[in-house]
Design a protein around this motif. Sequence first.
Motif, PDB file in Angstrom:
ATOM      1  N   LYS A  79       0.827  -1.451  -0.435  1.00 22.79           N
ATOM      2  CA  LYS A  79       0.130  -0.151  -0.080  1.00 22.79           C
ATOM      3  C   LYS A  79       0.847   1.320   0.245  1.00 22.79           C
ATOM      4  O   LYS A  79       0.256   2.247  -1.145  1.00 22.79           O
ATOM      5  N   TRP A  80       2.403   1.484   0.253  1.00 23.55           N
ATOM      6  CA  TRP A  80       2.627   2.438   1.306  1.00 23.55           C
ATOM      7  C   TRP A  80       4.097   2.369  -0.302  1.00 23.55           C
ATOM      8  O   TRP A  80       3.903   3.387  -0.438  1.00 23.55           O
ATOM      9  N   MET A  85       5.121   5.551  -5.042  1.00 20.86           N
ATOM     10  CA  MET A  85       5.623   6.062  -6.663  1.00 20.86           C
ATOM     11  C   MET A  85       4.492   5.256  -7.755  1.00 20.86           C
ATOM     12  O   MET A  85       4.521   5.042  -8.625  1.00 20.86           O
ATOM     13  N   GLY A  86       3.433   4.508  -7.326  1.00 21.49           N
ATOM     14  CA  GLY A  86       2.207   3.986  -8.866  1.00 21.49           C
ATOM     15  C   GLY A  86       3.206   2.787  -8.992  1.00 21.49           C
ATOM     16  O   GLY A  86       4.059   1.804  -8.808  1.00 21.49           O
ATOM     17  N   PRO A  87       1.749   1.705  -9.882  1.00 18.49           N
ATOM     18  CA  PRO A  87       2.184   0.730 -10.350  1.00 18.49           C
ATOM     19  C   PRO A  87       3.365   1.165 -11.189  1.00 18.49           C
ATOM     20  O   PRO A  87       4.579   0.458 -11.844  1.00 18.49           O
ATOM     21  N   ARG A  88       3.491   2.369 -12.023  1.00 16.80           N
ATOM     22  CA  ARG A  88       4.004   2.484 -13.107  1.00 16.80           C
ATOM     23  C   ARG A  88       5.624   2.283 -12.475  1.00 16.80           C
ATOM     24  O   ARG A  88       7.220   1.320 -13.306  1.00 16.80           O
ATOM     25  N   GLY A  89       5.815   2.801 -10.811  1.00 12.88           N
ATOM     26  CA  GLY A  89       7.029   3.058 -10.367  1.00 12.88           C
ATOM     27  C   GLY A  89       7.687   1.270  -9.810  1.00 12.88           C
ATOM     28  O   GLY A  89       8.498   0.921  -9.824  1.00 12.88           O
ATOM     29  N   LEU A  90       6.700   0.615 -10.003  1.00  8.68           N
ATOM     30  CA  LEU A  90       6.679  -0.434  -9.331  1.00  8.68           C
ATOM     31  C   LEU A  90       7.762  -1.939 -10.700  1.00  8.68           C
ATOM     32  O   LEU A  90       8.424  -2.135 -10.261  1.00  8.68           O
ATOM     33  N   TYR A  91       7.465  -1.119 -11.648  1.00  6.49           N
ATOM     34  CA  TYR A  91       7.488  -2.026 -12.851  1.00  6.49           C
ATOM     35  C   TYR A  91       8.600  -1.474 -13.125  1.00  6.49           C
ATOM     36  O   TYR A  91       9.674  -2.305 -13.325  1.00  6.49           O
ATOM     37  N   VAL A 124      -0.056 -16.174  -5.704  1.00 10.11           N
ATOM     38  CA  VAL A 124      -0.389 -16.534  -7.135  1.00 10.11           C
ATOM     39  C   VAL A 124       1.049 -15.933  -7.270  1.00 10.11           C
ATOM     40  O   VAL A 124       1.560 -14.966  -7.635  1.00 10.11           O
ATOM     41  N   ALA A 125       1.610 -16.962  -8.487  1.00  9.72           N
ATOM     42  CA  ALA A 125       3.198 -16.420  -9.028  1.00  9.72           C
ATOM     43  C   ALA A 125       2.741 -15.599 -10.096  1.00  9.72           C
ATOM     44  O   ALA A 125       2.240 -15.699 -11.025  1.00  9.72           O
ATOM     45  N   GLY A 126       3.648 -14.905 -10.690  1.00  9.71           N
ATOM     46  CA  GLY A 126       3.605 -13.746 -11.527  1.00  9.71           C
ATOM     47  C   GLY A 126       5.107 -13.369 -11.472  1.00  9.71           C
ATOM     48  O   GLY A 126       5.804 -13.428 -11.766  1.00  9.71           O
ATOM     49  N   SER A 127       4.939 -12.222 -13.097  1.00 12.50           N
ATOM     50  CA  SER A 127       5.503 -11.246 -13.260  1.00 12.50           C
ATOM     51  C   SER A 127       4.677  -9.551 -13.347  1.00 12.50           C
ATOM     52  O   SER A 127       4.159  -9.368 -13.707  1.00 12.50           O
ATOM     53  N   ILE A 128       5.950  -8.500 -13.500  1.00  8.79           N
ATOM     54  CA  ILE A 128       5.857  -7.186 -13.228  1.00  8.79           C
ATOM     55  C   ILE A 128       5.653  -7.164 -14.853  1.00  8.79           C
ATOM     56  O   ILE A 128       7.142  -7.444 -15.439  1.00  8.79           O
ATOM     57  N   VAL A 129       4.945  -6.080 -15.125  1.00  8.70           N
ATOM     58  CA  VAL A 129       5.629  -5.208 -16.733  1.00  8.70           C
ATOM     59  C   VAL A 129       5.015  -5.143 -16.859  1.00  8.70           C
ATOM     60  O   VAL A 129       4.338  -4.211 -15.453  1.00  8.70           O
ATOM     61  N   VAL A 130       4.689  -4.008 -17.668  1.00 10.42           N
ATOM     62  CA  VAL A 130       4.251  -2.261 -18.271  1.00 10.42           C
ATOM     63  C   VAL A 130       2.895  -2.235 -17.688  1.00 10.42           C
ATOM     64  O   VAL A 130       1.795  -3.828 -18.303  1.00 10.42           O
ATOM     65  N   PRO A 131       2.742  -1.005 -16.568  1.00 16.81           N
ATOM     66  CA  PRO A 131       1.358  -0.820 -16.248  1.00 16.81           C
ATOM     67  C   PRO A 131       0.211  -1.508 -18.315  1.00 16.81           C
ATOM     68  O   PRO A 131       0.416  -0.828 -19.194  1.00 16.81           O
ATOM     69  N   ARG A 132      -0.845  -2.225 -18.143  1.00 16.85           N
ATOM     70  CA  ARG A 132      -2.189  -2.173 -19.005  1.00 16.85           C
ATOM     71  C   ARG A 132      -2.994  -2.956 -18.153  1.00 16.85           C
ATOM     72  O   ARG A 132      -3.700  -3.854 -17.304  1.00 16.85           O
ATOM     73  N   GLY A 138      -4.754  -1.487  -6.391  1.00 15.98           N
ATOM     74  CA  GLY A 138      -3.752  -0.599  -7.018  1.00 15.98           C
ATOM     75  C   GLY A 138      -2.867  -1.293  -8.010  1.00 15.98           C
ATOM     76  O   GLY A 138      -2.209  -0.343  -8.943  1.00 15.98           O
ATOM     77  N   TRP A 139      -2.804  -2.569  -7.683  1.00 11.19           N
ATOM     78  CA  TRP A 139      -1.337  -3.176  -8.517  1.00 11.19           C
ATOM     79  C   TRP A 139      -1.696  -3.915  -9.468  1.00 11.19           C
ATOM     80  O   TRP A 139      -0.489  -4.682 -10.420  1.00 11.19           O
ATOM     81  N   ASP A 140      -2.556  -4.522  -9.965  1.00 17.25           N
ATOM     82  CA  ASP A 140      -3.575  -5.607 -10.799  1.00 17.25           C
ATOM     83  C   ASP A 140      -2.813  -4.720 -12.354  1.00 17.25           C
ATOM     84  O   ASP A 140      -2.680  -6.034 -13.109  1.00 17.25           O
ATOM     85  N   PRO A 141      -2.932  -3.725 -12.850  1.00 15.41           N
ATOM     86  CA  PRO A 141      -2.433  -3.604 -13.957  1.00 15.41           C
ATOM     87  C   PRO A 141      -0.401  -3.904 -14.224  1.00 15.41           C
ATOM     88  O   PRO A 141      -0.408  -3.879 -15.692  1.00 15.41           O
ATOM     89  N   VAL A 142       0.019  -4.205 -13.369  1.00 13.83           N
ATOM     90  CA  VAL A 142       1.269  -4.392 -13.605  1.00 13.83           C
ATOM     91  C   VAL A 142       1.836  -5.942 -13.020  1.00 13.83           C
ATOM     92  O   VAL A 142       2.905  -6.381 -12.955  1.00 13.83           O
ATOM     93  N   PHE A 143       1.193  -6.655 -12.516  1.00 14.66           N
ATOM     94  CA  PHE A 143       0.985  -8.199 -12.075  1.00 14.66           C
ATOM     95  C   PHE A 143       0.275  -9.012 -13.171  1.00 14.66           C
ATOM     96  O   PHE A 143      -1.086  -9.075 -13.363  1.00 14.66           O
ATOM     97  N   ARG A 144       1.456  -9.407 -14.407  1.00 11.79           N
ATOM     98  CA  ARG A 144       0.476 -10.960 -15.029  1.00 11.79           C
ATOM     99  C   ARG A 144       0.624 -12.359 -14.383  1.00 11.79           C
ATOM    100  O   ARG A 144       1.787 -12.251 -13.866  1.00 11.79           O
ATOM    101  N   PRO A 145      -0.067 -12.620 -13.753  1.00 13.21           N
ATOM    102  CA  PRO A 145      -0.116 -14.233 -13.549  1.00 13.21           C
ATOM    103  C   PRO A 145       0.941 -15.349 -14.194  1.00 13.21           C
ATOM    104  O   PRO A 145       0.432 -15.598 -15.631  1.00 13.21           O
TER     105      PRO A 145
END
Length: 180
Positions: A79-80, A85-91, A124-132, A138-145
Motif C-alpha cells: 500500500k505504501w 510510486m504507483g504501479p509504474r514505479g513498481l514496474y 499466485v506466481a507471476g511477473s511485473i510488466v508494463v502497466p496495462r 492498485g497493482w493489478d495493472p502491473v501483475f501478470r500471473p
Amino acid sequence: MTIGFVTGNANKFAEARAIVPELEMLEMDLPEIQEIDAQAIIGAKLAEAVRRMPGRELVVEDTSLSLKCLNGLPGPLIKWFLQAMGPRGLYEIASKFSETRATARTMIGYMDGAGAVRFFEGTVAGSIVVPRGATKFGWDPVFRPSGHLKTFAEMTREEKNAISMRRQAFAGLKAFLDGR
C-alpha cells in the motif's frame, strides 16, 4: 450463522462471499501494524476487531505483493509503495533489476467465537510488466500471473476470481468451515 468479514472494500467482499456465503461485511477501520510478517498483521487486526466485537466469528484479510528483485519487499507494505510510486514505479524497479518475478499473496485470519485463530493463504506466481488495463485494485495493472497473457487488470472479474490468491485463501476457509 454469519461470520463478520472486516473490510471496507465491496469488491473484496463480493469475491469472498461468492466462496463463503456465510460472510457478512463489517466496515470497521482497523489499525494496521507495519510488519513484514502477514500473520502478525492479521493477528493484530483480529485482536482489535474482537476487542470491538467480542464473541463474534470474524475474518480479516491482508493482500501483499512481493518482488523477487527486492527480496520479497514490498510484501504487506505494498500500500505504501503504491502511494509513493504507483504501479509504474513498481514496474520500473523490477525492470531496472532485470528481475520481474513476483508473488501475489492473500492471507486471511479466522477467529471463532471462543478466540481460536486459524490462518489461510493463497498465492499466485507471476511477473511485473508494463502497466496495462484499468483497475479497482492498485497493482493489478502491473501483475501478470504465470501462464497468462493478461494482467489482473485486463482480466474480467470472473477470469481473475477463478485464479486469484484471495479465492484460494477463502476456499481454504470454506473447506475448514465445512469440515467442522
